[in-house]
Structure formats: structure tokens, C-alpha cells
Design a protein around this motif. Structure first.
Motif, PDB file in Angstrom:
ATOM      1  N   GLY A 285     -65.583 -12.092  29.810  1.00 51.62           N
ATOM      2  CA  GLY A 285     -65.675 -13.414  30.415  1.00 51.62           C
ATOM      3  C   GLY A 285     -65.451 -14.583  29.483  1.00 51.62           C
ATOM      4  N   VAL A 286     -65.114 -14.324  28.215  1.00 47.63           N
ATOM      5  CA  VAL A 286     -64.834 -15.408  27.275  1.00 47.63           C
ATOM      6  C   VAL A 286     -63.412 -15.906  27.509  1.00 47.63           C
ATOM      7  N   LYS A 287     -63.244 -17.210  27.593  1.00 50.63           N
ATOM      8  CA  LYS A 287     -61.929 -17.780  27.842  1.00 50.63           C
ATOM      9  C   LYS A 287     -61.126 -17.843  26.547  1.00 50.63           C
ATOM     10  N   ALA A 319     -49.758 -14.266  23.395  1.00 51.70           N
ATOM     11  CA  ALA A 319     -49.420 -14.057  24.798  1.00 51.70           C
ATOM     12  C   ALA A 319     -47.993 -14.551  24.962  1.00 51.70           C
ATOM     13  N   GLY A 320     -47.041 -13.622  24.979  1.00 52.58           N
ATOM     14  CA  GLY A 320     -45.644 -14.025  24.919  1.00 52.58           C
ATOM     15  C   GLY A 320     -45.353 -14.582  23.539  1.00 52.58           C
ATOM     16  N   LYS A 321     -44.967 -15.852  23.479  1.00 52.10           N
ATOM     17  CA  LYS A 321     -44.709 -16.498  22.187  1.00 52.10           C
ATOM     18  C   LYS A 321     -45.814 -17.478  21.807  1.00 52.10           C
ATOM     19  N   THR A 322     -46.905 -17.474  22.579  1.00 54.79           N
ATOM     20  CA  THR A 322     -47.972 -18.457  22.385  1.00 54.79           C
ATOM     21  C   THR A 322     -49.201 -17.818  21.762  1.00 54.79           C
ATOM     22  N   TRP A 323     -49.707 -18.422  20.688  1.00 54.86           N
ATOM     23  CA  TRP A 323     -50.952 -17.965  20.091  1.00 54.86           C
ATOM     24  C   TRP A 323     -52.124 -18.478  20.917  1.00 54.86           C
ATOM     25  N   CYS A 324     -53.065 -17.590  21.216  1.00 52.41           N
ATOM     26  CA  CYS A 324     -54.233 -17.946  22.022  1.00 52.41           C
ATOM     27  C   CYS A 324     -55.509 -17.546  21.285  1.00 52.41           C
ATOM     28  N   SER A 325     -56.553 -18.366  21.445  1.00 51.70           N
ATOM     29  CA  SER A 325     -57.801 -18.086  20.749  1.00 51.70           C
ATOM     30  C   SER A 325     -58.942 -18.837  21.431  1.00 51.70           C
ATOM     31  N   SER A 326     -60.053 -18.923  20.723  1.00 51.74           N
ATOM     32  CA  SER A 326     -61.221 -19.671  21.184  1.00 51.74           C
ATOM     33  C   SER A 326     -61.866 -20.321  19.971  1.00 51.74           C
ATOM     34  N   GLU A 327     -62.514 -21.450  20.179  1.00 50.40           N
ATOM     35  CA  GLU A 327     -63.137 -22.146  19.052  1.00 50.40           C
ATOM     36  C   GLU A 327     -64.250 -21.321  18.414  1.00 50.40           C
ATOM     37  N   ILE A 328     -64.778 -20.342  19.135  1.00 46.88           N
ATOM     38  CA  ILE A 328     -65.847 -19.507  18.573  1.00 46.88           C
ATOM     39  C   ILE A 328     -65.297 -18.390  17.693  1.00 46.88           C
ATOM     40  N   LEU A 329     -63.961 -18.325  17.542  1.00 47.55           N
ATOM     41  CA  LEU A 329     -63.350 -17.266  16.740  1.00 47.55           C
ATOM     42  C   LEU A 329     -62.849 -17.759  15.389  1.00 47.55           C
ATOM     43  N   LEU A 330     -63.247 -18.969  15.011  1.00 42.71           N
ATOM     44  CA  LEU A 330     -62.935 -19.480  13.681  1.00 42.71           C
ATOM     45  C   LEU A 330     -63.871 -18.817  12.673  1.00 42.71           C
ATOM     46  N   ILE A 331     -63.309 -18.276  11.609  1.00 40.07           N
ATOM     47  CA  ILE A 331     -64.108 -17.570  10.602  1.00 40.07           C
ATOM     48  C   ILE A 331     -64.597 -18.556   9.548  1.00 40.07           C
ATOM     49  N   ASN A 333     -67.609 -18.682   6.370  1.00 39.48           N
ATOM     50  CA  ASN A 333     -68.603 -17.928   5.596  1.00 39.48           C
ATOM     51  C   ASN A 333     -68.622 -16.453   6.000  1.00 39.48           C
ATOM     52  N   ASN A 334     -67.404 -15.892   6.161  1.00 35.60           N
ATOM     53  CA  ASN A 334     -67.236 -14.469   6.479  1.00 35.60           C
ATOM     54  C   ASN A 334     -67.832 -14.071   7.822  1.00 35.60           C
ATOM     55  N   MET A 335     -67.938 -15.032   8.751  1.00 36.53           N
ATOM     56  CA  MET A 335     -68.490 -14.715  10.068  1.00 36.53           C
ATOM     57  C   MET A 335     -67.916 -15.671  11.103  1.00 36.53           C
ATOM     58  N   THR A 336     -67.729 -15.165  12.334  1.00 37.50           N
ATOM     59  CA  THR A 336     -67.322 -16.027  13.432  1.00 37.50           C
ATOM     60  C   THR A 336     -68.566 -16.578  14.123  1.00 37.50           C
ATOM     61  N   GLU A 337     -68.392 -17.696  14.819  1.00 39.49           N
ATOM     62  CA  GLU A 337     -69.529 -18.313  15.511  1.00 39.49           C
ATOM     63  C   GLU A 337     -70.107 -17.388  16.572  1.00 39.49           C
TER      64      GLU A 337
END
Length: 342
Positions: A285-287, A319-331, A333-337
Motif C-alpha cells: 500500500g505504499v505509493k 517504470a518504463g523510462k521513468t524512475w519512481c520512488s518515495s520520500e521514505i526511501l532516501l538513505i 545514516n545507512n538507513m531509510t526512513e
């Protein structure tokens, strides 16, 4: 050895494990569908076989395909082999066994890839690799080399990694050398590359890691062959004289010795980990959105986020030619949010 970073690998592996680890490799799973489709397309492309995406979709949905060609047959066989043996490797990971690490399994992978070819099993004559300076070993030594210098080192390396005795980056280097060694032994009359790449991914899956996609387009294919040649040059004629077989063990044990292949597998593993993580989160369910859409809320430009993706600082998928992510996936201090909330 090429500088590969556990600092980029570890946060991804930690997050993936907290999300439940890799799932069973079933093509109906969203986590696996993209990886298996792209792997099939690229692995056969390395050897000059091309299948368009529509035909591949038909292959994976078990529909009748219009383009009944040798290329499509190669894709069908590859898909069948990957599905079967990745499942076996996954079971070994879950059960903490190593049933896939046998000569018989390697032969069966090859025969699955070469359905309809009567000349299966390890080759029974001498062979010359077109376009290569490397001379494969005498066919009478293949069984011994596979058992005592290929599989034995895989078992030792995997055991050490699973017990926490070596870092993931060291394990990747070991896998890279062993993949190059398999291709140098060239145990079959045909299908060595496809067999070796499927077995490479079996090693990863049996260790709780997703499969890698070794790209098959011209530039990427040339880099892959250059990586094999780099290792061949260090092997020299070690495979051609039994008195020199001990040098194989030294190459495998020493750090480095397959820098180019290590880099290819490392980059591919980062890509697969990111894809697997993003798909798993979407299923929960994470966008996952185009990075241009999330850039303003993160306080960055889209170009800055693309740089972060390229540097491995932002977990993202294509996704195709587009990079997709979420702000909670920024690394940071060696950890994601998101990891701190799981």
C-alpha cells in the motif's frame, strides 16, 4: 578490486529482510514478474536471440504466441528453467540446504534450456569458443573441475556468507569469480552462457538475494564479455594442465581477480534489490511515484533525485523510462526512513 560499497548494499538488504525477505519466485508475483521477464529477454539477447515484449508477455501468460521462432523457443525454455530452478534455490534458502549444488542440477538446467537437442550432458569432445583467446579444458576433466573447483568453492562461500563470516561485497566477488570460472570451463556443447547465468542467480536466491539482470544490449554485452576475458587472462592455461589446477583455487580464494564481473553483478544486484523493495512496498500500500512528483515535497529538484538514484542514495525502480520512488526511501545514516517505522 573495483570499489563496491557495503554501505549501499546493507541498508537495502536490511530493509528487504524487515519486509519479509524475498518471496517465493512465482511469476504471478509482482515482485518477480518484472525481474524474470527482463532477465529472460536480456540473457538470451546476450547470445543474439531477440524476443519482443509482446511475445514475452505471451510466454509468461502461457498464451499461444504468433512468432513461433527459434528466438521465442529460447525464451520459453529459459523461462521454464528459471521458474523451476529458482524455486529449488529458494527452497534451499528457506530450508538452509544446498540440494541445487550438484553436477546433476547443472546438467538438468542445460538440458531444459536445450529441449529438443539430443546432445546434452557435459560435452564429450574438444571445443573452440568463437572470438575468444581462451582454450577450455579437455572434456575428460570437466566433471572433476565442476565438482572440485567450482561447486566446492560455491558451497564454502555460501556457507561463510550465510553464517555471517564474510561481507556481502566479498560474497559478490566470490560469485563473480565462480561465474567466470564456469564459463571458462565451458562444460557444454551449447548453452553455457544461459546455464551459467541461471546458476549465478540460483546462488543469489539460495542466499536470500534477488536475481540479477545482466544486460544484453550491445555495449552491455561487450562489457560482459570483457569481464569474462579479464578472468580468462588471469587463469592463463590453468585449466589445460592438471598440475596447474591448484592455481584455480588460489584465484578464487584471493580477493579481487574478477573486478569487471564483480562490478557488473554489484550494479545489477543494487538494481534488483531496489526493484524488489519498491514492488514489495507497493503491494503493502505504499505509493511509489515518479521522482519528478515527489521532488518538491523532498526539497530537491528532479535532476538532484536522479543523481541520488545513480549514486545509490535513493531506492527507486524504473517504470518504463521513468524512475519512481518515495520520500521514505532516501538513505540517510545507512538507513531509510521507512525502516525505522517497521
Amino acid at each position: 578490486m573495483q570499489n563496491i560499497s557495503d554501505e549501499l548494499l546493507n541498508p537495502r538488504l536490511s530493509l528487504l529482510n524487515k519486509l519479509g525477505g524475498i518471496s517465493s519466485p512465482v511469476v504471478t508475483n509482482n515482485e518477480w514478474l518484472y525481474l524474470l521477464t527482463e532477465e529472460t529477454r536480456n540473457s538470451i539477447l546476450i547470445e543474439g536471440y531477440f524476443v519482443d515484449k509482446k511475445s514475452l508477455q505471451d510466454v509468461f501468460s502461457n498464451k499461444k504466441y504468433k512468432n513461433n521462432s527459434d528466438d521465442v523457443d529460447k525464451a520459453v525454455n529459459y523461462h521454464q528453467a528459471a521458474n523451476t530452478f529458482y524455486g529449488l534455490a529458494y527452497n534451499d534458502y528457506v530450508d538452509k540446504t544446498d540440494s541445487f549444488l550438484t553436477s546433476a542440477i547443472i546438467k538438468t538446467i542445460n538440458s531444459t534450456l536445450r529441449q529438443g537437442d539430443n546432445d546434452t550432458g557435459f560435452r564429450r569432445d574438444h571445443i573452440v569458443i568463437t572470438g575468444s583467446k581462451h582454450t577450455p579444458p579437455d572434456y575428460v576433466d570437466i566433471e572433476y573441475l565442476i565438482k572440485n573447483h567450482f561447486l566446492e568453492h560455491i558451497i564454502k562461500s555460501r556457507k561463510a556468507y550465510m553464517a555471517g563470516g564474510i561481507k556481502l561485497s566479498t560474497y559478490i566477488n566470490s560469485i563473480a569469480k565462480l561465474h567466470c570460472l564456469f564459463e571458462a570451463i565451458h562444460p557444454f556443447a551449447d548453452g553455457n552462457g544461459r546455464t551459467g547465468r541461471i546458476f549465478l542467480n540460483c546462488m543469489l536466491i539460495a542466499s536470500g538475494l534477488p536475481p540479477v539482470i545482466i544486460k544484453g544490449a550491445d555495449n552491455d554485452r561487450n562489457k560482459y564479455y570483457a569481464a569474462l576475458e579479464e578472468f580468462d587472462s588471469k587463469l592463463g592455461n590453468s585449466l589445460n594442465f592438471r598440475d596447474s589446477f591448484y592455481r584455480i583455487d588460489n584465484l578464487i580464494k584471493d580477493e579481487g581477480n574478477a573486478e569487471l564481473m564483480t562490478g557488473i553483478i554489484y550494479d545489477s544486484l543494487l538494481y534488483s534489490l531496489d526493484t524488489f523493495i519498491c514492488n514489495t512496498l507497493e503491494n503493502k500500500g505504499v505509493k511509489i511515484s515518479p521522482i519528478a512528483d515527489i521532488a518538491p515535497s523532498m526539497g530537491y529538484t528532479a535532476d538532484s533525485l536522479r543523481v541520488m538514484v545513480n549514486r545509490g542514495q535513493l531506492i527507486a525502480k524504473k517504470a518504463g523510462k521513468t524512475w519512481c520512488s518515495s520520500e521514505i526511501l532516501l538513505i540517510k545514516n545507512n538507513m531509510t526512513e521507512i525502516e525505522s517505522t517497521i
